[in-house]
Design a protein around this motif. Structure first.
Motif, PDB file in Angstrom:
ATOM      1  N   TYR A  36       0.849  -1.180   0.000  1.00 24.04           N
ATOM      2  CA  TYR A  36       0.000   0.000   0.000  1.00 24.04           C
ATOM      3  C   TYR A  36       0.887   1.233   0.000  1.00 24.04           C
ATOM      4  N   LEU A  44      -4.556   4.867   3.163  1.00 25.70           N
ATOM      5  CA  LEU A  44      -3.685   4.009   2.373  1.00 25.70           C
ATOM      6  C   LEU A  44      -4.369   3.616   1.075  1.00 25.70           C
ATOM      7  N   PHE A  90       3.762   0.782   2.649  1.00 26.50           N
ATOM      8  CA  PHE A  90       3.529  -0.248   3.644  1.00 26.50           C
ATOM      9  C   PHE A  90       3.418  -1.611   2.983  1.00 26.50           C
ATOM     10  N   GLY A 104       3.523  -3.677   8.029  1.00 24.85           N
ATOM     11  CA  GLY A 104       4.840  -3.255   8.448  1.00 24.85           C
ATOM     12  C   GLY A 104       4.811  -1.827   8.955  1.00 24.85           C
ATOM     13  N   ILE A 105       5.935  -1.351   9.422  1.00 23.32           N
ATOM     14  CA  ILE A 105       6.009  -0.021  10.024  1.00 23.32           C
ATOM     15  C   ILE A 105       6.047   1.078   8.981  1.00 23.32           C
TER      16      ILE A 105
ATOM     17  N   TYR B  33     -12.562  -3.103   9.334  1.00 23.00           N
ATOM     18  CA  TYR B  33     -11.376  -3.170  10.192  1.00 23.00           C
ATOM     19  C   TYR B  33     -11.043  -1.761  10.660  1.00 23.00           C
ATOM     20  N   TYR B  35      -7.867   0.486  12.353  1.00 26.30           N
ATOM     21  CA  TYR B  35      -6.433   0.549  12.637  1.00 26.30           C
ATOM     22  C   TYR B  35      -6.117   1.916  13.231  1.00 26.30           C
ATOM     23  N   GLN B  37      -2.907   4.669  13.720  1.00 25.70           N
ATOM     24  CA  GLN B  37      -1.585   5.019  13.210  1.00 25.70           C
ATOM     25  C   GLN B  37      -0.968   6.099  14.068  1.00 25.70           C
ATOM     26  N   GLU B  40       6.002   6.934  13.639  1.00 24.49           N
ATOM     27  CA  GLU B  40       7.092   5.999  13.979  1.00 24.49           C
ATOM     28  C   GLU B  40       6.609   4.624  14.423  1.00 24.49           C
ATOM     29  N   GLU B  41       5.295   4.382  14.381  1.00 20.44           N
ATOM     30  CA  GLU B  41       4.808   3.074  14.835  1.00 20.44           C
ATOM     31  C   GLU B  41       4.025   2.325  13.781  1.00 20.44           C
ATOM     32  N   GLY B  42       3.776   2.944  12.676  1.00 19.82           N
ATOM     33  CA  GLY B  42       3.030   2.249  11.638  1.00 19.82           C
ATOM     34  C   GLY B  42       1.577   2.076  12.001  1.00 19.82           C
ATOM     35  N   LEU B  43       0.936   1.151  11.310  1.00 24.12           N
ATOM     36  CA  LEU B  43      -0.479   0.865  11.499  1.00 24.12           C
ATOM     37  C   LEU B  43      -0.653  -0.299  12.462  1.00 24.12           C
ATOM     38  N   PHE B  45      -3.342  -2.874  14.211  1.00 24.56           N
ATOM     39  CA  PHE B  45      -4.671  -3.453  14.144  1.00 24.56           C
ATOM     40  C   PHE B  45      -5.401  -3.258  15.475  1.00 24.56           C
ATOM     41  N   PHE B  91      -7.861   4.760  11.222  1.00 25.11           N
ATOM     42  CA  PHE B  91      -8.286   4.419   9.870  1.00 25.11           C
ATOM     43  C   PHE B  91      -9.237   3.239   9.900  1.00 25.11           C
ATOM     44  N   TYR B 102      -7.543  -4.405   1.148  1.00 26.51           N
ATOM     45  CA  TYR B 102      -8.458  -3.508   1.840  1.00 26.51           C
ATOM     46  C   TYR B 102      -8.661  -2.227   1.028  1.00 26.51           C
ATOM     47  N   PHE B 104      -9.251   1.604   2.098  1.00 30.83           N
ATOM     48  CA  PHE B 104      -9.159   2.435   3.288  1.00 30.83           C
ATOM     49  C   PHE B 104      -9.958   3.720   3.142  1.00 30.83           C
ATOM     50  N   GLY B 105     -10.441   4.202   4.280  1.00 29.73           N
ATOM     51  CA  GLY B 105     -10.973   5.549   4.344  1.00 29.73           C
ATOM     52  C   GLY B 105      -9.836   6.545   4.537  1.00 29.73           C
ATOM     53  N   ARG B 109      -8.475  12.073  12.385  1.00 27.14           N
ATOM     54  CA  ARG B 109      -7.354  12.493  13.207  1.00 27.14           C
ATOM     55  C   ARG B 109      -7.883  13.039  14.516  1.00 27.14           C
TER      56      ARG B 109
END
Lengths: 113, 113
Positions: A36, A44, A90, A104-105, B33, B35, B37, B40-43, B45, B91, B102, B104-105, B109
């Motif tokens: 993504y 994404l 990602f 992934g991060i 789903y 998620y 974000q 520095e930590e990514g997505l 779940f 997200f 997927y 995504f929307g 924030r």
């Protein structure tokens, strides 16, 4: 358990040069693999996926990825980078029969004019 | 097809207030789903839902967080008594078939002040 590793926080490449964004995965079972892209302040966007079949998959915007089972890798590639490719990328994995996707991060791609 | 719709795009809450995040999946998609974000930590779940059912909530904090996907209407992620650490982009994504990626929307924030 399933996991994804993107070993590079950032990748810099000159416009027109080939690019590679690395991804390795760990799953119990056959993986479904995804890439993504995320632009600033956006959700994404799906680029491509590997489910089965040909190890080289082609996706949106000229991107492709190669599935390597022995190295458990799924690196994203593009023959000629564009400045507009600069974004956060990602890699993601799921196991067949289970819907949850692990991301992934992320790797920040910077294409330099 | 309007895609996955999330609202609001931005939400500001004072500590201790409740935050409600809404997600309408893509037409025809039955899997939702959530998620989170963080930089520095990514997505990460949080939860996977189908209509009127929570399928996997292994990523949800045990307290203050809840999610639902009613028979009619959007999916709701509810955060009670928000704290500064809840500030993040949330997200929502939806999918139809297992092998699909997927959609995504654009995310919500949340800022807790």
């Amino acid at each position: 358990a399933q996991s994804v590793a993107q070993p590079e926080d950032q990748v810099n490449v000159a416009e027109g040069n080939p690019l590679t964004v690395k991804c390795t995965y760990s799953v119990s079972g056959n993986p479904y693999l995804f890439w993504y892209v995320q632009y600033p302040n956006r959700g994404l966007q799906f680029l491509l996926k590997y489910i089965t079949g040909d190890n080289l998959v082609k996706g949106s915007y000229g991107f492709e990825a190669e599935f390597n089972k022995s190295q458990t890798s799924f690196h994203l590639k593009k023959p000629s980078a564009l400045v507009s490719d600069s974004a956060l990328y990602f890699c993601a994995v799921r196991v067949g029969g289970y819907q949850k996707v692990t991301f992934g991060i992320g790797t920040k791609l910077q294409v330099i004019p | 097809n309007a895609g996955v719709m999330q609202n609001p795009r931005h939400l500001v809450r004072r500590r201790g207030q409740e935050a409600r995040l809404r997600c309408s999946p893509m037409k025809g998609h039955s899997h939702v789903y959530w998620y989170r974000q963080l930089p520095e930590e990514g997505l990460k779940f949080m939860v996977y839902l189908q209509k009127e059912n929570i399928i996997d909530e292994s990523g949800m904090p045990k307290e203050r967080f809840s999610a639902e996907f009613p028979k009619e209407g959007p999916s709701i992620l509810r955060i009670q008594q928000v704290v500064r650490g809840d500030s993040a982009a949330y997200f929502c994504a939806s999918s139809d078939r297992e092998e699909d990626g997927y959609t995504f929307g654009s995310g919500t924030r949340l800022t807790v002040v």
